[in-house]
Design a protein around this motif. Structure first.
Motif, short mmCIF file in Angstrom:
data_model
loop_
_atom_site.label_atom_id
_atom_site.label_comp_id
_atom_site.label_asym_id
_atom_site.label_seq_id
_atom_site.Cartn_x
_atom_site.Cartn_y
_atom_site.Cartn_z
N PRO A 86 65.48 89.17 30.75
CA PRO A 86 66.16 90.40 30.38
C PRO A 86 67.38 90.70 31.41
CG PRO A 86 63.97 90.72 29.97
CD PRO A 86 63.89 89.51 30.52
N ALA A 87 68.45 91.05 30.83
CA ALA A 87 69.54 91.45 31.86
C ALA A 87 70.54 92.43 30.96
CB ALA A 87 70.27 90.31 32.55
N LEU A 88 71.50 92.69 31.88
CA LEU A 88 72.53 93.45 31.26
C LEU A 88 73.81 92.23 31.30
CD1 LEU A 88 72.41 96.91 32.89
CD2 LEU A 88 71.62 96.05 31.26
N ARG A 89 74.26 91.92 30.22
CA ARG A 89 75.40 91.07 30.01
C ARG A 89 76.42 91.82 30.14
NH1 ARG A 89 75.33 86.07 27.74
NH2 ARG A 89 73.34 85.54 28.57
N VAL A 90 77.52 91.33 30.81
CA VAL A 90 78.91 92.00 31.20
C VAL A 90 79.91 91.72 29.79
CG1 VAL A 90 80.73 92.20 32.79
CG2 VAL A 90 78.36 91.68 33.45
N ARG A 91 80.46 92.55 29.39
CA ARG A 91 81.65 92.61 28.67
C ARG A 91 82.79 92.28 29.55
NH1 ARG A 91 80.42 95.99 22.96
NH2 ARG A 91 78.70 94.78 22.30
N TRP A 92 82.80 91.03 30.05
CA TRP A 92 83.77 90.65 31.08
C TRP A 92 85.22 90.92 30.81
CZ3 TRP A 92 87.46 86.85 30.43
CH2 TRP A 92 87.03 86.01 29.40
N GLU A 93 85.87 90.96 29.52
CA GLU A 93 86.94 91.17 29.51
C GLU A 93 87.65 92.34 29.45
OE1 GLU A 93 84.70 90.49 27.18
OE2 GLU A 93 85.09 88.58 26.09
N LYS A 94 86.71 93.51 29.55
CA LYS A 94 86.96 94.72 29.38
C LYS A 94 86.68 95.74 30.75
CE LYS A 94 85.71 98.34 26.12
NZ LYS A 94 85.01 98.42 24.80
N THR A 95 87.51 96.82 31.09
CA THR A 95 87.10 97.65 31.86
C THR A 95 87.38 99.03 31.32
OG1 THR A 95 87.73 96.10 33.89
CG2 THR A 95 87.67 98.58 34.30
N VAL A 106 78.55 96.87 29.18
CA VAL A 106 77.55 95.79 29.09
C VAL A 106 76.78 96.05 27.84
CG1 VAL A 106 77.02 95.95 31.60
CG2 VAL A 106 75.87 97.34 30.00
N GLU A 107 76.24 94.84 27.65
CA GLU A 107 75.36 94.93 26.22
C GLU A 107 73.83 94.30 26.94
OE1 GLU A 107 76.19 91.81 23.33
OE2 GLU A 107 78.03 91.69 24.18
N ALA A 108 72.61 94.48 26.25
CA ALA A 108 71.47 94.02 26.31
C ALA A 108 71.28 92.57 26.20
CB ALA A 108 70.31 95.05 25.87
N TYR A 109 70.73 91.95 27.21
CA TYR A 109 70.38 90.31 26.84
C TYR A 109 68.59 90.83 26.80
CZ TYR A 109 68.84 85.57 27.09
OH TYR A 109 68.38 84.36 26.85
N GLY A 110 67.94 90.37 25.47
CA GLY A 110 66.62 90.41 25.71
C GLY A 110 66.24 91.96 25.71
N GLY A 111 65.11 92.31 26.15
CA GLY A 111 64.37 93.66 26.25
C GLY A 111 64.25 94.24 27.53
N PRO A 112 65.24 94.66 28.29
CA PRO A 112 65.09 95.13 29.59
C PRO A 112 64.45 96.64 29.36
CG PRO A 112 67.44 95.18 28.80
CD PRO A 112 66.74 94.35 28.11
N ILE A 113 63.77 97.32 30.40
CA ILE A 113 63.33 98.51 30.73
C ILE A 113 64.51 99.38 30.90
CG2 ILE A 113 61.56 99.97 31.25
CD1 ILE A 113 59.66 98.09 31.66
N HIS A 114 65.20 100.06 30.10
CA HIS A 114 66.45 100.48 30.77
C HIS A 114 66.46 101.34 31.96
CE1 HIS A 114 68.32 99.96 26.37
NE2 HIS A 114 68.05 98.89 26.74
N SER A 115 65.68 102.21 32.10
CA SER A 115 65.58 103.23 33.15
C SER A 115 65.48 102.35 34.51
CB SER A 115 64.30 104.20 32.95
OG SER A 115 63.10 103.48 33.05
N THR A 116 64.79 101.31 34.66
CA THR A 116 64.79 100.51 35.89
C THR A 116 66.05 100.26 36.45
OG1 THR A 116 64.20 98.74 34.68
CG2 THR A 116 62.25 100.08 35.29
N TRP A 117 67.04 99.99 35.58
CA TRP A 117 68.27 99.60 36.00
C TRP A 117 69.13 100.44 36.66
CZ3 TRP A 117 69.90 94.31 35.46
CH2 TRP A 117 68.80 93.74 35.03
N LEU A 118 68.74 101.87 36.75
CA LEU A 118 69.77 102.87 37.27
C LEU A 118 69.56 103.07 38.69
CD1 LEU A 118 69.09 103.73 34.13
CD2 LEU A 118 70.39 105.69 34.82
N ASP A 119 70.42 103.47 39.43
CA ASP A 119 70.25 103.74 40.82
C ASP A 119 69.91 102.97 41.74
OD1 ASP A 119 71.21 106.40 39.96
OD2 ASP A 119 69.11 107.07 39.74
N ARG A 120 70.32 101.86 41.57
CA ARG A 120 70.04 100.54 42.23
C ARG A 120 71.23 99.81 42.46
NH1 ARG A 120 65.73 97.80 41.91
NH2 ARG A 120 64.45 99.21 40.87
#
Ligand code: ZN
Length: 432
Positions: A86-95, A106-120
């Motif tokens: 699972p990862a956060l897939r970048v919508r690379w064309e856009k800022t 970003v959009e989710a690839y698979g099923g990441p636990i969202h909260s764990t991706w913050l503040d790191r």
């Protein structure tokens, strides 16, 4: 005694921020053992006893050691694992820019636990397609391997109920912060510019990309005696590394030994290169044709003699959430590989498959556990039932127990990796 293969696993995980990189790192290991790369577009000539590998679309890999007998008379002994996570897939064309804050959607690839991706700190990695000097499209791997983004949480003062659980919408809250700018004027895509800089090409020469944000911190071994691993993507790079290590250490045999790394398990395996594709069947048919007498039923005879071990992480018993488990089917960390079973075949294991893996563990002198979900919960699935259905080959689903599966960092037992390698090596040493 420290775990034997834990450090090598950490290095493999850190070199593999995406399935593309996992395949690349695996090819390096195979080449170091003298394996020869095969191209699907060529006609093959195979030598009994030799090592080969085939890569499909940069992200799935099949390695095999050709047996000394025709597969129709000896079968395939296979072990497989998935290389994606699972990862956060970048919508690379856009800022997106607001008050000088530049963010990458970003959009989710698979099923990441969202909260764990913050503040790191997050890094970015994946595959970029670049126009080369002759105007042709060329795929290049990109691994920034340094912190380039952070997803900041909301201060607790704006939501006093934060510790009761927070929803983080992917379209807004999970948009990583990547730069600070003096103005909000549109300035093109951050991901594109960053990738171009890293690859030494002009942004306009990047034609397309598959990029993800990933944990930037390295994997580590920890605990009083180094008994734990903390790393991203343990599900399922542990499985990939165990399969490859056991495969490379196995003694040659009269049957053909096969190691498989599949992309796209986390999104259901249906893709050009996933377990629910023709990739594995294609390669087995070609091996059978090249090592056999060329009879039409050779492949069916070969598959009827074959066996597969599907290796994927198991949910380890969690001391803070004991009520989520059936205690009698809850594997503990460092208690050995778990055999995973489910009445509805979410896992491919049947009684004969379980018996084969259990006796291999016994012969290898490693402990072995069972995992079954609580009877009122439905487990996830693996490449096991899919490959088994595609090939008609008996399959057993096994995996090392881990905590926090699909968190940006997971926790596993360092000794279990050694146990899994020993058990798989034993499996490769036995005919199907
Ligand atoms: Zn998995």
């Amino acid at each position: 005694m420290p775990a034997k293969h834990a450090r090598a696993l950490c290095d493999y995980i850190d070199a593999s921020p995406s399935a593309f990189h996992a395949v690349d790192a695996s090819v390096a290991l195979l080449k170091a053992h003298g394996a020869q790369g095969l191209d699907e577009r060529d006609a093959w000539k195979l030598e009994p006893g030799s090592l080969y590998y085939v890569v499909r679309d940069d992200a799935s890999l099949i390695a095999f050691r050709a047996g000394t007998k025709a597969p129709a008379d000896s079968g395939f002994v296979m072990a497989g694992a998935h290389a994606d996570a699972p990862a956060l897939r970048v919508r690379w064309e856009k800022t997106v820019v607001a008050r000088g804050f530049e963010r990458a959607p970003v959009e989710a690839y698979g099923g990441p636990i969202h909260s764990t991706w913050l503040d790191r700190p997050l890094s970015m990695a994946g595959r970029v397609v670049v126009r080369d000097s002759s105007g042709r499209a060329q795929a290049r791997l990109l691994n920034l391997a340094e912190p380039v983004a952070v997803i900041p949480n909301l201060a607790i003062h704006f939501n006093r109920d934060m510790n009761k659980g927070v929803e983080y919408p992917m379209q807004s809250a999970l948009m990583p912060l990547v730069a600070s700018r003096a103005s909000d004027a549109p300035a093109g895509s951050w991901a594109l510019a960053r990738a171009a800089r890293e690859l030494g090409v002009k942004p306009e020469d990047i034609l397309a990309a598959e990029l993800s944000f990933v944990d930037a911190a390295p994997s580590c071994v920890w605990g009083n005696d180094g008994e734990f691993l903390s790393a991203p993507r343990i599900d399922n790079l542990e499985g990939c590394h165990a399969v490859l290590t056991a495969f490379l250490a196995a003694d040659p045999a009269d049957y053909t030994q096969v190691a498989v790394l599949f992309d796209n398990e986390e999104i259901g395996s249906t893709s050009q290169r996933g377990a629910d594709s023709v990739f594995l069947r294609d390669i087995l048919e070609r091996i059978s044709a090249r090592l056999g007498a060329g009879q039409p039923e050779d492949i069916q005879r070969a598959l009827a003699r074959s066996f597969m071990v599907s290796v994927d992480g198991a949910q380890g018993w969690h001391p803070s959430y004991a009520d989520r488990f059936d205690e009698d089917y809850a594997p503990v960390l460092n208690g050995g590989p778990a055999i995973k079973a489910n009445a509805n075949i979410r896992y491919a294991t049947d009684a004969l498959g379980e018996a084969a893996f259990r006796s291999a563990c016994q012969a290898a002198g490693v402990p072995c556990q069972r995992f079954r979900m609580r009877a009122d919960l439905m487990p996830g699935s693996t490449i096991g039932p899919i490959s088994s259905a595609q090939l008609g080959v008996r399959t057993v689903d096994v995996g090392v127990p881990m905590l926090a599966m699909h968190s940006v960092r997971e926790t596993a037992g360092a000794y279990d990796h050694d146990h899994m390698i020993a058990a798989l090596r034993e499996m490769y040493g036995r005919g199907a």
